[in-house]
Design an enzyme around this catalytic site. Structure first.
Site, mmCIF file in Angstrom:
data_model
loop_
_atom_site.group_PDB
_atom_site.id
_atom_site.type_symbol
_atom_site.label_atom_id
_atom_site.label_comp_id
_atom_site.label_asym_id
_atom_site.label_seq_id
_atom_site.Cartn_x
_atom_site.Cartn_y
_atom_site.Cartn_z
ATOM 1 N N ARG A 388 0.817 -1.224 0.000
ATOM 2 C CA ARG A 388 0.000 0.000 0.000
ATOM 3 C C ARG A 388 0.852 1.276 0.000
ATOM 4 N NH1 ARG A 388 -5.326 -0.913 3.901
ATOM 5 N NH2 ARG A 388 -6.112 -2.773 2.870
ATOM 6 N N ASN A 424 2.005 -5.970 -2.486
ATOM 7 C CA ASN A 424 0.602 -6.212 -2.184
ATOM 8 C C ASN A 424 -0.166 -4.900 -2.251
ATOM 9 O OD1 ASN A 424 -1.696 -7.838 -0.928
ATOM 10 N ND2 ASN A 424 -1.476 -6.196 0.562
ATOM 11 N N GLU A 425 -1.219 -4.887 -3.049
ATOM 12 C CA GLU A 425 -2.087 -3.713 -3.143
ATOM 13 C C GLU A 425 -1.290 -2.449 -3.453
ATOM 14 O OE1 GLU A 425 -4.585 -3.604 0.332
ATOM 15 O OE2 GLU A 425 -5.362 -5.615 -0.031
ATOM 16 N N ASN A 426 -0.383 -2.570 -4.424
ATOM 17 C CA ASN A 426 0.439 -1.418 -4.795
ATOM 18 C C ASN A 426 -0.315 -0.385 -5.609
ATOM 19 O OD1 ASN A 426 2.441 -4.083 -4.990
ATOM 20 N ND2 ASN A 426 3.189 -2.410 -3.724
ATOM 21 N N ARG A 463 -0.227 -9.321 -5.544
ATOM 22 C CA ARG A 463 -1.672 -9.363 -5.396
ATOM 23 C C ARG A 463 -2.256 -7.954 -5.530
ATOM 24 N NH1 ARG A 463 -5.201 -7.641 -2.037
ATOM 25 N NH2 ARG A 463 -7.317 -8.431 -2.282
#
Length: 821
Positions: A388, A424-426, A463
């Protein structure tokens, strides 16, 4: 499974003997801790004036591993602590080697760490999840020449360590991440003695063809040789899973710097590592120099895996459906500071649930976890904490590169690892004033190339970042059917669409929250409000309990009853998706998070199939019924003491089992036999419509295995037909007492003393007197502020052998008190 556990515990015994022989010890006891900062290192070591009462600042005795946030991470009334903290101890050092090196090996400390010997800083490290080593030899030798060593410290060496988890945008992971960025020495710290020359790293690349006939082993190494010794003798032995030496190599070589290829060898028909039979070989490397010997061991496994393009996953040439979950390093009462016993218990629970795959979210984890996955036969996706927030500057990017390198080098030899996760969730912005997709793509390409350079044998993955899905080898989109978007019956259709968009698809993260102990007579009611056909991806704001479109995450009842239905549907469908590589349920265990203060247990992500203290939720048994072979049977509702409805109304009783047949008995009367059929939803056909009698009902199920063996499960439930009105009063009562620990329960009634079984009010427990509340555990029965589950809530009190008065309150309802002796 029993064989796997036996082999695993034997392996641990051998490992502990090896560590002892190699002069490595965990520094667990005799530590002091100070929350907050010091004016300088002198404040940690200055002598107290004789006879003076001044002992500021105040230090507390602790043992390692230790986390700053053991309790405050789930305190409902304040933000969790982010800042510096200090640790100190005194070491008795006896290096057995002539001119040997003395090392401190950190298995993980958060998030920035400084290490001091007396008043000399010997190391700094940034990154809370990778391992690192400090050579303290020179600093120790210098300190031993001082007067303080001889007189004040009486031959001991003072060690001080400063950890700091202060918010820092130029450090990964982002504080926007849905988990706490913990502080402290929350993994084991080891004191290690090695000779002048020792093994730093061994990289053993074990491969085998798809048929399992021809195995190859390539070994390279890296030395720790700070004084520049010229020549060393190297011997390598390979031992099979039974400990028999099957290959040896040795040579006297020039001492080298950097990595050096040492040996290659072929094996015919090696014993293969698999999820069912996790056979491990041992590579033992012995370095001899100047008469000193250093022995280093690594466990490896021969296995062949493949993500078939637009197809399933194969292990050793055969299709394997990845049945996975996720793990955060987090536990009740200790936060990240889980002991080896705790970690082992958690991984064994996963294996007993039928797990053969785990994604370690969202950071590299303890070597203990990876060793367990190797021994138990659990495949691994491990990732760095680029999670994030967007993309920072060069300092930020350099940390990501360094942590990726460390993760791959440190866990390179683990047979269980098949995927290196890059992020993850970039696609989640907000840490910086710039959010540039092209810059994120450029850096993702760099990390992808670095991963393949360091380890060509494994895949890369991310992801939920659609604009980078073409960069990595394996991609997992966001699919939360029946929780954040859509309804769970859309799961297969949505997954198939996402599968067709990439070459290699793997679905990690699905499920939903459940408040342990909350059950519902109409759990799917919220589905009627949800718009269908619009996808099942999580979008900004979907995790909020307020505003936005209708969704189960906001409008559902957060009951265990709903989640077992959602999970049941997903698992039923997965059995008929031949193209599916696999999935990973998010997560295995409830964990703390700073971004969910309004949840039923404040600051907890409650999507786990077990609670934060290992208590199983009902959903655990749904997974067992689909994924395990050891016979099991479980009646839904062990934590549901009171059901409700009209007199004479039929209620569904569900049984989860992997047995072929089951018979249900209610109050001694048979309700008939049912055959299990995984496609007969819900509960694979093991469901009965039953008329409960008012008051107590005894429910028993007898399941039969294919061999005719009977297994039994039983519960007792009350049935309430009385209808309740508006909640009016709380009643506090003692449930049990043992060894000065009292369990108390609050129940909410209407003005006619009828239990309000659908009540979801927040209640807050209090205590005055000599006792203490056992709270800040992050569990439904270990939180002083908690939402009711079916009109009740439970908490424990340590009376400390004294007297106290407990209280419970809720908004708009009079406080209730309970004296406790």
């Amino acid at each position: 499974m029993k064989k796997v556990k036996l082999l695993f515990f034997l392996g641990l015994l051998l490992c502990s003997q090896y560590l002892s022989a190699q002069n490595k010890q965990r520094l667990i006891n005799n530590w002091e801790y100070l929350q907050g900062d010091l004016g300088g290192i002198w404040e940690a070591i200055r002598p107290a004036k004789e006879g003076s009462p001044e002992t500021v600042p105040l230090w507390q005795n602790v043992s390692l591993p230790h986390c700053f946030n053991a309790l405050n991470s789930v305190d409902p009334d304040e933000n969790y602590y982010q800042g510096p903290g200090w640790y100190r101890t005194q070491l008795s050092l006896k290096n057995p080697y002539t001119d040997g090196r003395t090392l401190l090996h950190f298995e993980g400390a958060g998030q920035k760490t400084q290490v001091y010997i007396y008043d000399t800083k010997v190391a700094e490290h940034v990154g809370g999840y990778d391992e690192w080593t400090v050579d303290i030899t020179d600093a120790v030798n210098a300190f031993k020449k001082t007067e303080a060593y001889k007189t004040r410290f009486k031959g001991k060496v003072p060690l001080q360590i400063r950890c700091d988890n202060t918010r820092d945008l130029e450090m990964i992971p982002s504080d926007l991440s849905d988990f706490n960025v913990y502080g402290g020495i929350y993994r084991y710290l080891n004191l290690v003695y090695v000779p002048k020359v020792s093994v730093d790293k061994i990289f053993a690349t074990a491969s085998v063809d798809e048929k399992g006939i021809l195995g190859k082993l390539s070994i390279s190494g890296r030395l720790l040789n700070p004084t520049g010794v010229d020549t060393v003798s190297v011997k390598i032995e390979v031992k099979d899973p039974q400990g028999k030496v099957v290959a040896t190599w040795g040579n006297e070589i020039k001492a080298f710097f950097g990595d050096k290829a040492l040996w290659e060898i072929s094996f015919k028909n090696p014993k293969l590592w698999s999820t069912e039979s996790p056979d491990l070989y041992t590579v033992q490397t012995t370095i001899t120099s100047k008469g000193d010997v250093h022995v280093h061991q690594e466990k490896i496994g021969f296995r062949n895996f493949e993500f078939v393009k637009r197809g399933p996953f194969k292990l050793n040439g055969k299709r394997l459906l990845l049945r996975g979950t996720h793990r955060h390093e987090d536990h009740a009462g200790v936060a990240a500071a889980m002991t080896e016993d705790m970690i082992r218990e958690e991984l064994l629970m996963m294996k007993d649930m039928g797990v053969n795959f785990i994604r370690l979210g969202h950071y590299q984890q303890s070597r203990i976890v990876l060793d367990l996955c190797d021994s138990l036969g659990i495949l691994v996706w491990e990732e760095i904490p680029w999670c994030r927030g967007g993309l920072g500057g060069e300092v930020y990017k350099e940390q990501a590169r360094r942590m990726l390198t460390n993760m791959i080098e440190q866990h390179y030899n683990h047979a269980s690892v098949i995927i290196w996760g890059l992020g993850n969730e970039n696609d989640w912005p907000n840490d910086f004033n710039e959010f540039d997709e092209q810059k994120i793509r450029t850096f993702m390409k760099e990390l992808n190339a670095l991963s393949h350079k360091l380890d060509p044998s494994r895949k890369t993955a991310i992801r939920r970042c659609d604009f980078c899905k073409d960069i990595v080898d394996v991609y997992s989109p966001s699919i939360w059917a029946g929780w954040y978007r859509g309804i769970y019956t859309e799961y297969k259709e949505t997954s198939k669409k996402e599968f067709e968009r990439v070459d290699h698809f793997l679905h990690v993260e699905w499920g939903g929250d459940s408040h342990a102990g909350r059950h519902s007579e109409s759990p799917d009611k919220a589905l009627s409000l949800v718009k269908t056909g619009g996808g099942a991806d999580e979008r900004d704001g979907d995790a909020s309990l307020f505003g936005g479109s209708a969704r189960v995450s906001k409008d559902g009842d957060w009951s265990e009853s709903y989640i077992v239905n959602l999970i049941d549907w997903h698992l039923k469908e997965q059995e008929n998706m031949p193209w599916l590589t696999g999935t990973a349920y998010w997560p295995f265990k409830d964990f703390s998070t700073p971004v969910r203060p309004d949840n039923p247990v404040p600051y907890m992500n409650q999507k786990g199939v077990i609670e934060r203290d290992f208590k199983k939720k009902e959903s655990y048994y749904v997974f067992q019924s689909y994924w395990t072979k050891t016979p099991m049977v479980h009646i839904y509702g062990h934590s549901w003491p009171v059901r409700w409805g009209n007199a004479g109304e039929e209620k569904m009783v569900k049984v989860y089992s992997n047995c072929s047949e089951a018979e249900l008995f209610v109050n001694g009367k048979s309700m008939g036999k049912k055959k299990r059929n995984s496609q007969n939803y819900p509960a694979a056909g093991l469901r009965w419509m039953v008329k409960y009698q008012e008051g107590k009902n005894k429910i028993k199920v007898v399941a039969k295995t294919k061999e005719g063996k009977e297994i039994i499960d039983e519960i007792t439930q009350e049935y309430q037909t009385a209808k309740w009105a508006k909640p009016a009063k709380l009643v506090l009562e003692k449930v049990s007492e043992k060894d000065s620990i009292v369990v108390i329960q609050a129940r909410l009634y209407d003005e006619n003393n009828i239990l309000c079984l659908d009540a979801r009010n927040y209640v807050t427990f209090g205590l005055t007197g000599e006792g203490t509340l056992i709270d800040n555990q992050g569990t439904s029965d270990g939180s002083r502020k908690v939402q009711l589950y079916n009109g009740r809530a439970v908490i424990s009190v340590n009376l400390n052998r004294g007297k106290s008065v407990a209280s419970v309150k809720a908004e708009g309802i009079p406080v209730s008190f309970l004296p406790l002796n």
